[in-house]
Design a protein around this motif. Structure first.
Motif, PDB file in Angstrom:
ATOM      1  N   LYS A 273       0.876  -1.229  -0.212  1.00  0.00           N
ATOM      2  CA  LYS A 273       0.105  -0.001  -0.057  1.00  0.00           C
ATOM      3  C   LYS A 273       0.944   1.220   0.182  1.00  0.00           C
ATOM      4  CE  LYS A 273      -3.895   1.909   2.558  1.00  0.00           C
ATOM      5  NZ  LYS A 273      -4.856   2.016   3.463  1.00  0.00           N
ATOM      6  N   GLY A 274       2.003   1.318   0.878  1.00  0.00           N
ATOM      7  CA  GLY A 274       2.744   2.494   0.820  1.00  0.00           C
ATOM      8  C   GLY A 274       3.387   2.775  -0.537  1.00  0.00           C
ATOM      9  N   ASP A 275       3.857   1.742  -1.325  1.00  0.00           N
ATOM     10  CA  ASP A 275       4.463   1.965  -2.409  1.00  0.00           C
ATOM     11  C   ASP A 275       3.523   2.489  -3.367  1.00  0.00           C
ATOM     12  OD1 ASP A 275       6.688   0.848  -1.582  1.00  0.00           O
ATOM     13  OD2 ASP A 275       6.510  -0.966  -2.326  1.00  0.00           O
ATOM     14  N   PHE A 276       2.252   1.971  -3.309  1.00  0.00           N
ATOM     15  CA  PHE A 276       0.986   2.597  -4.351  1.00  0.00           C
ATOM     16  C   PHE A 276       0.829   3.893  -4.095  1.00  0.00           C
ATOM     17  CE2 PHE A 276      -3.308   3.389  -5.397  1.00  0.00           C
ATOM     18  CZ  PHE A 276      -3.459   2.717  -6.760  1.00  0.00           C
ATOM     19  N   LEU A 277       0.656   4.292  -2.854  1.00  0.00           N
ATOM     20  CA  LEU A 277       0.067   5.651  -2.427  1.00  0.00           C
ATOM     21  C   LEU A 277       1.184   6.780  -2.704  1.00  0.00           C
ATOM     22  CD1 LEU A 277      -1.791   4.967   0.957  1.00  0.00           C
ATOM     23  CD2 LEU A 277      -2.690   5.511  -1.306  1.00  0.00           C
ATOM     24  N   SER A 278       2.559   6.255  -2.675  1.00  0.00           N
ATOM     25  CA  SER A 278       3.559   7.020  -2.930  1.00  0.00           C
ATOM     26  C   SER A 278       4.087   7.318  -4.377  1.00  0.00           C
ATOM     27  CB  SER A 278       4.753   6.577  -2.034  1.00  0.00           C
ATOM     28  OG  SER A 278       5.212   5.594  -2.771  1.00  0.00           O
ATOM     29  N   GLY A 279       3.086   6.408  -5.245  1.00  0.00           N
ATOM     30  CA  GLY A 279       3.493   6.611  -6.714  1.00  0.00           C
ATOM     31  C   GLY A 279       4.682   5.908  -7.240  1.00  0.00           C
ATOM     32  N   LYS A 280       5.276   4.867  -6.278  1.00  0.00           N
ATOM     33  CA  LYS A 280       6.610   4.099  -6.719  1.00  0.00           C
ATOM     34  C   LYS A 280       5.714   3.070  -7.520  1.00  0.00           C
ATOM     35  CE  LYS A 280       9.746   0.986  -4.998  1.00  0.00           C
ATOM     36  NZ  LYS A 280      10.787   0.476  -3.750  1.00  0.00           N
ATOM     37  N   ALA A 281       4.674   2.462  -7.197  1.00  0.00           N
ATOM     38  CA  ALA A 281       3.818   1.212  -7.790  1.00  0.00           C
ATOM     39  C   ALA A 281       2.849   1.379  -8.303  1.00  0.00           C
ATOM     40  CB  ALA A 281       3.939   0.081  -6.680  1.00  0.00           C
ATOM     41  N   CYS A 282       2.521   0.876  -9.244  1.00  0.00           N
ATOM     42  CA  CYS A 282       1.045   0.809 -10.000  1.00  0.00           C
ATOM     43  C   CYS A 282       0.574  -0.475 -10.329  1.00  0.00           C
ATOM     44  CB  CYS A 282       1.341   1.728 -11.267  1.00  0.00           C
ATOM     45  SG  CYS A 282       1.911   0.717 -12.730  1.00  0.00           S
ATOM     46  N   ILE A 283      -0.639  -0.459 -10.770  1.00  0.00           N
ATOM     47  CA  ILE A 283      -1.521  -1.654 -11.110  1.00  0.00           C
ATOM     48  C   ILE A 283      -2.122  -1.630 -12.600  1.00  0.00           C
ATOM     49  CG2 ILE A 283      -3.613  -3.114 -10.680  1.00  0.00           C
ATOM     50  CD1 ILE A 283      -3.475  -2.044  -7.933  1.00  0.00           C
ATOM     51  N   VAL A 284      -1.827  -2.702 -13.283  1.00  0.00           N
ATOM     52  CA  VAL A 284      -2.017  -2.609 -14.851  1.00  0.00           C
ATOM     53  C   VAL A 284      -3.415  -3.498 -15.141  1.00  0.00           C
ATOM     54  CG1 VAL A 284      -1.290  -3.162 -16.979  1.00  0.00           C
ATOM     55  CG2 VAL A 284       0.338  -2.161 -15.735  1.00  0.00           C
ATOM     56  N   TYR A 285      -4.164  -2.760 -16.142  1.00  0.00           N
ATOM     57  CA  TYR A 285      -5.104  -3.675 -16.746  1.00  0.00           C
ATOM     58  C   TYR A 285      -4.823  -4.476 -17.647  1.00  0.00           C
ATOM     59  CZ  TYR A 285      -9.770  -4.622 -18.737  1.00  0.00           C
ATOM     60  OH  TYR A 285     -10.912  -5.091 -19.477  1.00  0.00           O
ATOM     61  N   ARG A 286      -4.970  -5.803 -17.379  1.00  0.00           N
ATOM     62  CA  ARG A 286      -4.713  -6.807 -18.362  1.00  0.00           C
ATOM     63  C   ARG A 286      -5.372  -6.609 -19.667  1.00  0.00           C
ATOM     64  NH1 ARG A 286      -2.669 -11.695 -15.873  1.00  0.00           N
ATOM     65  NH2 ARG A 286      -4.366 -11.469 -14.333  1.00  0.00           N
ATOM     66  N   ASN A 287      -6.562  -6.395 -19.901  1.00  0.00           N
ATOM     67  CA  ASN A 287      -7.220  -6.155 -21.271  1.00  0.00           C
ATOM     68  C   ASN A 287      -7.343  -7.428 -22.099  1.00  0.00           C
ATOM     69  OD1 ASN A 287      -8.661  -4.633 -23.149  1.00  0.00           O
ATOM     70  ND2 ASN A 287      -6.793  -3.608 -23.983  1.00  0.00           N
ATOM     71  N   GLY A 288      -7.511  -8.468 -21.312  1.00  0.00           N
ATOM     72  CA  GLY A 288      -7.837  -9.853 -21.659  1.00  0.00           C
ATOM     73  C   GLY A 288      -6.473 -10.462 -22.647  1.00  0.00           C
ATOM     74  N   LEU A 289      -5.434  -9.724 -22.354  1.00  0.00           N
ATOM     75  CA  LEU A 289      -4.128 -10.466 -23.055  1.00  0.00           C
ATOM     76  C   LEU A 289      -3.735 -11.832 -22.319  1.00  0.00           C
ATOM     77  CD1 LEU A 289      -2.090  -7.269 -23.727  1.00  0.00           C
ATOM     78  CD2 LEU A 289      -3.825  -8.450 -24.945  1.00  0.00           C
ATOM     79  N   ASP A 290      -2.991 -12.522 -22.889  1.00  0.00           N
ATOM     80  CA  ASP A 290      -2.587 -13.882 -22.552  1.00  0.00           C
ATOM     81  C   ASP A 290      -1.282 -13.776 -21.445  1.00  0.00           C
ATOM     82  OD1 ASP A 290      -4.908 -14.978 -23.582  1.00  0.00           O
ATOM     83  OD2 ASP A 290      -3.708 -15.365 -25.359  1.00  0.00           O
ATOM     84  N   PHE A 291      -1.375 -12.864 -20.745  1.00  0.00           N
ATOM     85  CA  PHE A 291      -0.138 -12.673 -19.694  1.00  0.00           C
ATOM     86  C   PHE A 291      -0.224 -13.397 -18.211  1.00  0.00           C
ATOM     87  CE2 PHE A 291       1.158  -8.771 -22.313  1.00  0.00           C
ATOM     88  CZ  PHE A 291       2.280  -9.532 -22.922  1.00  0.00           C
TER      89      PHE A 291
END
Length: 351
Positions: free
Chosen positions: A192-210
């Motif tokens: 949570k700390g990494d996310f709120l500080s702007g260090k980390a993010c989340i990516v929307y997969r968009n249906g890709l086979d990853f």
């Protein structure tokens, strides 16, 4: 004799050698006595009818129980269990000059001040580009073209490298409460700390086979669409398939970050949607007051919304008169069984 008799006559045939016993009704409870005699006259047939009726009633009770468990208020559940989500319909228009921040602070403040409202969460977004780089961006675009495009990535790779502004995407900003909800749904929750500080993010997969492991740990850089020199790099720590966190779905990935980080990074982020939760679930009075605020707003035509109450009403209409239909099915089944029992009895008599 059998050859000269038609099948219809045979069905009603009774042997003539049997003597017919005459009984007098007598006095007393005639109806009750006659009912008991008919009930016990053919025990096998009575048992079959009772068992069939019991089975039909059991099926009916199962259907009713299932319908009760799938009642409109039981199965309707919006994102984060919110009662209403208001959408800014201008936010995803193709031309940036047509986008306006109609869900502004004054309107959101008016909604928050409503006595029936317990929580309000706004999602913001800014249009971005994801400049080409040989690691994550290259891997993502190859998979995107292989999955969704009819032309090979190689034919447009040069354009993407030299003109990333032709490949726009979205930077989504969410508040701390929405992050907590989203983070709990991730297969690999993030810090949570990494996310709120702007260090980390989340990516929307968009249906890709990853797989998550293919993406997590890689760095992604984004640039403001209107100012390509303004860039920010995140470490991808989470992957989601929830399309609630989407705006302009471009070829590059949609990046989800803290709303405070987005406000600092982008010049003029706009509110994409606002979710509302009531103190009392399915509070129609509160919802009518909020709808009145939207209708009185100068930008009333630029709003759309999803309502848990409206969804429940639609489901109730779709369910219709299912319990009454169940009763009808039971009655029809009983009549058919009764009729079949009579036919069988006549055939036995004909034999």
């Amino acid at each position: 004799m059998a050859a000269d008799i038609s099948p219809i006559e045979a069905l009603g045939y009774r042997p003539t050698h049997k003597t017919v016993k005459e009984r007098k009704a007598g006095k007393g409870k005639v109806i009750a006595r006659l009912s008991t005699e008919q009930f016990t006259k053919d025990k096998k047939r009575t048992a079959v009818v009772l068992l069939s009726l019991a089975a039909s009633l059991s099926v009916y009770l199962c259907i009713v129980t299932m319908l009760d468990s799938q009642a409109a208020r039981t199965i309707v559940s919006n994102y984060m269990d919110t009662d209403m989500v208001i959408q800014n319909d201008t936010a995803c228009k193709e031309k940036s000059e047509d986008r306006r921040d109609v869900l502004d602070e004054s309107l959101v403040k008016s909604i928050k001040e409503n006595a029936g409202v317990s929580e309000v969460h706004s999602m913001i977004f800014a249009e971005i580009t994801v400049p080409w780089e040989p690691d994550f961006a290259e891997m993502w675009m190859k998979e995107f073209y292989a999955k969704w495009m009819s032309i090979p990535y190689g034919k447009e790779k040069d354009e993407y490298q030299n003109h990333p502004e032709n490949f726009g995407s979205s930077l989504i900003g969410i508040d701390e409460q929405e992050f907590d909800y989203l983070n709990n749904s991730l297969e690999h929750p993030i810090n949570k700390g990494d996310f709120l500080s702007g260090k980390a993010c989340i990516v929307y997969r968009n249906g890709l086979d990853f797989a998550d492991a293919d993406i997590i740990g890689k760095n992604v850089t984004c640039a403001l669409y209107e100012d390509q020199q303004m860039t920010k790099t995140f470490t991808i720590e989470g992957v989601t398939d929830e399309n609630y966190y989407t705006a302009l779905l471009g070829y590059p990935p949609t990046i989800i970050a803290s709303d405070q980080v987005v406000k600092t990074f982008a010049n003029h982020p706009i509110t994409l949607k606002t979710s509302i939760k009531y103190h009392k679930e399915y509070d129609r009075d509160t919802e009518q007051e909020i709808l009145a605020l939207l209708e009185e707003n100068d930008n009333a035509k630029d709003f759309s919304w999803e309502s848990k109450i409206e969804d429940a009403d639609e489901i109730e209409k779709a369910q219709g008169n299912m319990p009454q239909l169940g009763i009808g099915i039971v009655l029809i089944t009983w009549i058919v069984l009764e009729k079949n029992g009579t036919v069988v009895e006549r055939i036995k008599g004909a034999e």
